[in-house]
Design a protein around this motif. Structure first.
Motif, PDB file in Angstrom:
ATOM      1  N   ILE A 261      63.371  43.066  48.913  1.00 35.37           N
ATOM      2  CA  ILE A 261      63.278  44.242  49.480  1.00 35.37           C
ATOM      3  C   ILE A 261      62.503  44.377  50.486  1.00 35.37           C
ATOM      4  O   ILE A 261      62.547  45.196  51.644  1.00 35.37           O
ATOM      5  CB  ILE A 261      63.206  45.329  48.364  1.00 35.37           C
ATOM      6  N   GLU A 262      61.149  43.914  50.461  1.00 31.53           N
ATOM      7  CA  GLU A 262      60.125  44.171  51.533  1.00 31.53           C
ATOM      8  C   GLU A 262      60.742  43.415  52.858  1.00 31.53           C
ATOM      9  O   GLU A 262      60.396  43.682  53.819  1.00 31.53           O
ATOM     10  CB  GLU A 262      58.988  43.118  50.973  1.00 31.53           C
ATOM     11  N   ALA A 263      61.506  42.171  52.616  1.00 29.91           N
ATOM     12  CA  ALA A 263      61.902  41.492  54.080  1.00 29.91           C
ATOM     13  C   ALA A 263      63.086  42.205  54.628  1.00 29.91           C
ATOM     14  O   ALA A 263      63.336  42.058  55.779  1.00 29.91           O
ATOM     15  CB  ALA A 263      62.377  40.180  53.539  1.00 29.91           C
ATOM     16  N   LEU A 264      63.856  42.992  53.618  1.00 35.04           N
ATOM     17  CA  LEU A 264      65.029  43.680  54.471  1.00 35.04           C
ATOM     18  C   LEU A 264      65.026  45.119  54.597  1.00 35.04           C
ATOM     19  O   LEU A 264      65.904  45.744  55.273  1.00 35.04           O
ATOM     20  CB  LEU A 264      66.340  43.435  53.247  1.00 35.04           C
ATOM     21  N   ILE A 265      63.847  45.834  54.207  1.00 41.02           N
ATOM     22  CA  ILE A 265      63.731  47.199  54.509  1.00 41.02           C
ATOM     23  C   ILE A 265      63.694  47.571  55.734  1.00 41.02           C
ATOM     24  O   ILE A 265      64.325  48.856  56.016  1.00 41.02           O
ATOM     25  CB  ILE A 265      62.470  47.582  53.670  1.00 41.02           C
ATOM     26  N   GLU A 266      63.454  46.820  56.931  1.00 40.62           N
ATOM     27  CA  GLU A 266      63.594  47.255  58.245  1.00 40.62           C
ATOM     28  C   GLU A 266      64.939  46.506  58.627  1.00 40.62           C
ATOM     29  O   GLU A 266      65.492  47.231  59.626  1.00 40.62           O
ATOM     30  CB  GLU A 266      62.561  46.600  58.995  1.00 40.62           C
ATOM     31  N   LYS A 267      65.320  45.450  58.278  1.00 46.85           N
ATOM     32  CA  LYS A 267      66.482  44.680  59.004  1.00 46.85           C
ATOM     33  C   LYS A 267      67.764  45.401  58.269  1.00 46.85           C
ATOM     34  O   LYS A 267      68.967  45.410  59.095  1.00 46.85           O
ATOM     35  CB  LYS A 267      66.533  43.437  58.844  1.00 46.85           C
ATOM     36  N   ASN A 268      67.807  45.753  57.048  1.00 46.46           N
ATOM     37  CA  ASN A 268      69.026  45.930  56.400  1.00 46.46           C
ATOM     38  C   ASN A 268      68.682  47.207  55.213  1.00 46.46           C
ATOM     39  O   ASN A 268      68.517  46.872  54.246  1.00 46.46           O
ATOM     40  CB  ASN A 268      69.759  45.028  55.804  1.00 46.46           C
ATOM     41  N   PRO A 269      68.510  48.265  55.877  1.00 43.02           N
ATOM     42  CA  PRO A 269      68.228  49.552  54.816  1.00 43.02           C
ATOM     43  C   PRO A 269      69.068  49.595  53.891  1.00 43.02           C
ATOM     44  O   PRO A 269      68.765  49.788  52.562  1.00 43.02           O
ATOM     45  CB  PRO A 269      67.881  50.474  55.577  1.00 43.02           C
ATOM     46  N   ALA A 270      70.366  49.389  54.215  1.00 44.66           N
ATOM     47  CA  ALA A 270      71.410  49.793  53.066  1.00 44.66           C
ATOM     48  C   ALA A 270      71.224  48.496  51.952  1.00 44.66           C
ATOM     49  O   ALA A 270      71.318  48.978  50.750  1.00 44.66           O
ATOM     50  CB  ALA A 270      72.665  49.622  53.554  1.00 44.66           C
ATOM     51  N   LYS A 271      71.201  47.361  52.349  1.00 46.92           N
ATOM     52  CA  LYS A 271      70.961  46.433  51.258  1.00 46.92           C
ATOM     53  C   LYS A 271      69.829  46.553  50.505  1.00 46.92           C
ATOM     54  O   LYS A 271      69.701  46.596  49.299  1.00 46.92           O
ATOM     55  CB  LYS A 271      70.977  45.053  51.885  1.00 46.92           C
ATOM     56  N   ALA A 272      68.735  47.065  51.241  1.00 48.29           N
ATOM     57  CA  ALA A 272      67.418  47.358  50.399  1.00 48.29           C
ATOM     58  C   ALA A 272      67.430  48.315  49.461  1.00 48.29           C
ATOM     59  O   ALA A 272      66.872  48.165  48.419  1.00 48.29           O
ATOM     60  CB  ALA A 272      66.211  47.524  51.550  1.00 48.29           C
ATOM     61  N   LYS A 273      68.038  49.610  49.806  1.00 49.39           N
ATOM     62  CA  LYS A 273      68.412  50.396  48.857  1.00 49.39           C
ATOM     63  C   LYS A 273      69.158  50.161  47.600  1.00 49.39           C
ATOM     64  O   LYS A 273      68.878  50.643  46.621  1.00 49.39           O
ATOM     65  CB  LYS A 273      69.190  51.740  49.680  1.00 49.39           C
ATOM     66  N   GLU A 274      70.065  49.353  47.969  1.00 43.81           N
ATOM     67  CA  GLU A 274      70.967  48.834  46.796  1.00 43.81           C
ATOM     68  C   GLU A 274      70.186  47.861  45.547  1.00 43.81           C
ATOM     69  O   GLU A 274      70.104  47.838  44.618  1.00 43.81           O
ATOM     70  CB  GLU A 274      72.098  48.053  47.360  1.00 43.81           C
ATOM     71  N   MET A 275      69.167  47.222  46.306  1.00 44.14           N
ATOM     72  CA  MET A 275      68.305  46.104  45.572  1.00 44.14           C
ATOM     73  C   MET A 275      67.131  47.157  44.795  1.00 44.14           C
ATOM     74  O   MET A 275      66.851  46.836  43.627  1.00 44.14           O
ATOM     75  CB  MET A 275      67.806  45.080  46.560  1.00 44.14           C
ATOM     76  N   ILE A 276      66.832  48.298  45.393  1.00 47.55           N
ATOM     77  CA  ILE A 276      65.972  49.147  44.848  1.00 47.55           C
ATOM     78  C   ILE A 276      66.686  49.702  43.557  1.00 47.55           C
ATOM     79  O   ILE A 276      65.934  49.746  42.334  1.00 47.55           O
ATOM     80  CB  ILE A 276      65.307  50.032  45.802  1.00 47.55           C
ATOM     81  N   ALA A 277      67.591  50.010  43.513  1.00 49.50           N
ATOM     82  CA  ALA A 277      68.337  50.582  42.430  1.00 49.50           C
ATOM     83  C   ALA A 277      68.536  49.590  41.340  1.00 49.50           C
ATOM     84  O   ALA A 277      68.317  49.972  40.113  1.00 49.50           O
ATOM     85  CB  ALA A 277      69.954  50.962  42.753  1.00 49.50           C
ATOM     86  N   ARG A 278      68.536  48.408  41.737  1.00 51.61           N
ATOM     87  CA  ARG A 278      69.102  47.462  40.838  1.00 51.61           C
ATOM     88  C   ARG A 278      67.695  46.955  40.154  1.00 51.61           C
ATOM     89  O   ARG A 278      67.455  46.761  38.915  1.00 51.61           O
ATOM     90  CB  ARG A 278      69.471  45.973  41.382  1.00 51.61           C
TER      91      ARG A 278
END
Length: 426
Positions: A261-278
Motif C-alpha cells: 500500500i505504501e508503494a501504491l498509495i500515490e501511483k494507484n490510489p484505487a488499488k491501495a484503497k482496495e488493499m487497505i480494506a483487505r
C-alpha cells in the motif's frame, strides 16, 4: 442435680435401649447372613448374595458411625476402599464386586466388630438403659405396693438381684433404685459413649490401612500430576500452533499488504484503497482469533463473574435447550474454577456431538467441602469412560485436584455425569 443432667440421663437410657436391641438383633442377623453367604460362594450363589449382604452390613456400620458422631461426638472414619470407576456389568460385574469387597480389610473388621457389638457392646448399651431414670423409678413403684398383686398372682418379681416377695424386699428394691438413679445420672451418657468408643476401636481405619490409603493417594496424585504436565505441554503446543497458523500468519500478510500500500498509495490510489480494506479485514479476523484463543486459555467471563455465569455463557452458545441451576455462595480458587469450567464445557460438547439430546440440565452447587456438578441429558445414553468420548480426559483433569468423575448412562438414556472437586469457597 439439675434438670439438664436428668434429661441427658433419660436420653442416654433411651439410646442405650435402642443400641442394645440393634446390637444384639443386627449383630446376629448380619453375622449369620455374612458367614452363610461367604460359604455359598463355593456353590456359586454367594457371588450374587455376598455383595448384597456386605453392602447391608456396611450401611449398618455406617449408621453406627453417624450415631456415634451425633450422640456422643465420637468420630469414626469410613475405611472402605472405593470401587474402580469402570466396574464390569452382569455376572462378571457381580464377581468383581464380590472379590473387591472380600479383599477389603475393612470387611473383615466389620465382621469382627459384629461379634464384639453383640456381646460387649450389647452389655454396655444395656447398662446405660438400666441405669437411666426409668428403671430406678420402677423400684420405687414396687415399694408403693405394686409388688403385692404381682406376688399374689403367682409372679416372682425380680428387681436387679432382689427377689421381691414382701414389703421389706420392695423397700430394698426402692433403695437399690435410688442408688441406680444416682449412679445412672453420672454414668449413663458415659456408657453410651463407651459403646461408641468400642465400635471406633473395631471399625475405624487402622494405621496400616491409613498408610496404604496414603500410598494409594500419593500414587494417584503422582499419576494425575504427570497427566497434568502432559496436558499442559499439549495445550502450549496447541496455542503455539494456533498463533503460528492463525493470527501470526494474518498479521504477516497484513504487514506485507501495508508495505505494498505504501508503494501504491500515490501511483494507484484505487488499488491501495482496495488493499487497505483487505488489511482491515485481516486485522479484524486476527483480533477475533486472538480473542478465541484467549477464551480457550481462560475465558474472561470466568475470571470476572465466576463459574456459574461462565457455565451459563457456554450453555447459551450451544444449539441445545440447556437449563443451568447454580447455587454457589462464594468462589473457588481460580485453578479449580478453570478445571470445573473446562470439564463442564467438554461434557456439554460431548452431549451436542454424540448424545442426540434435546434437553440438558446442569446443576452446580457446593456442599460439605465439595464442588458438585451434575450434567444430565435425555439423549440415547451409552456413554462410557475410556471409550474415546473425552470423559477420560475430564477424569484426568479432575484428578489433578483430587476430584472424581462418575457416569451413569444406560443404553437409551438418560445420561448423568457427576463431577466432584474438594475445595472451599471464598
Amino acid at each position: 442435680m439439675g434438670k439438664s443432667r436428668v434429661g441427658r440421663a433419660v436420653v442416654a437410657g433411651v439410646r442405650g435401649l435402642q443400641l442394645s436391641i440393634v446390637s444384639l438383633a443386627g449383630g446376629i442377623i448380619y453375622f449369620v447372613l455374612s458367614v452363610l453367604s461367604i460359604c455359598f460362594i463355593l456353590l456359586g450363589i454367594g457371588i450374587f448374595t455376598t455383595p448384597v449382604v456386605l453392602t447391608g452390613l456396611r450401611k449398618h456400620a455406617n449408621l453406627r458411625r453417624v450415631q456415634a458422631g451425633e450422640w456422643s461426638g465420637v468420630h469414626i472414619p469410613i475405611p472402605y476402599r472405593p470401587f474402580p470407576p469402570n466396574m464390569k456389568t452382569g455376572v462378571r460385574g457381580q464377581a468383581q464386586r464380590c472379590s473387591l469387597m472380600l479383599k477389603d480389610p475393612a470387611t473383615w473388621r466389620d465382621l469382627q466388630w459384629l461379634l464384639a457389638d453383640m456381646t460387649a457392646g450389647y452389655v454396655i448399651a444395656l447398662l446405660a438403659a438400666l441405669l437411666a431414670p426409668l428403671y430406678p423409678v420402677y423400684g420405687w413403684v414396687l415399694a408403693l405396693g405394686v409388688w403385692k398383686p404381682i406376688h399374689e398372682a403367682g409372679g416372682g418379681e425380680w428387681y436387679g438381684f432382689i427377689h421381691v416377695q414382701s414389703q421389706t424386699d420392695a423397700n430394698y428394691a426402692a433403695l437399690l433404685g435410688t442408688v441406680l438413679l444416682v449412679v445412672g445420672l453420672f454414668t449413663a451418657p458415659a456408657l453410651v459413649r463407651a459403646h461408641f468408643l468400642l465400635a471406633r476401636g473395631m471399625i475405624a481405619p487402622t494405621a496400616a490401612m491409613r498408610e496404604r490409603e496414603l500410598a494409594l493417594r500419593v500414587d494417584h496424585l503422582t499419576e494425575t500430576r504427570h497427566d497434568a504436565v502432559d496436558t499442559s505441554a499439549a495445550e502450549l503446543r496447541r496455542i503455539e500452533r494456533d498463533l503460528h497458523d492463525g493470527a501470526q500468519a494474518r498479521l504477516v500478510a497484513m504487514g506485507m499488504d501495508l508495505g505494498t500500500i505504501e508503494a501504491l498509495i500515490e501511483k494507484n490510489p484505487a488499488k491501495a484503497k482496495e488493499m487497505i480494506a483487505r488489511a482491515r479485514q485481516n486485522s479484524g479476523e486476527a483480533l477475533t482469533e486472538l480473542r478465541d484463543l484467549v477464551r480457550g486459555i481462560h475465558p474472561p467471563v470466568l475470571a470476572e463473574r465466576g463459574l456459574g455465569d461462565a457455565v451459563k455463557a457456554v450453555a447459551l452458545r450451544l444449539p441445545v435447550d440447556i437449563e443451568v441451576d447454580v447455587e454457589l455462595p462464594g468462589r473457588a480458587e481460580a485453578p479449580v474454577e478453570a478445571a470445573a469450567y473446562f470439564a463442564v464445557s467438554e461434557v456439554l460438547t460431548n452431549v451436542v456431538k454424540h448424545a442426540a439430546a434435546d434437553r440438558v440440565w446442569v446443576d452446580v452447587h457446593h456442599a460439605e467441602g465439595m464442588l458438585r456438578i451434575a450434567v444430565t441429558d435425555n439423549g440415547k445414553g451409552g456413554a462410557r469412560v475410556g471409550t474415546g468420548s473425552g470423559l477420560s480426559g475430564i477424569e484426568r483433569r479432575l484428578g489433578t485436584f483430587d476430584g472424581v468423575l462418575a457416569v451413569s448412562s444406560p443404553v437409551g438414556g438418560p445420561t448423568m455425569v457427576t463431577m466432584e472437586i474438594p475445595c472451599e469457597l471464598s
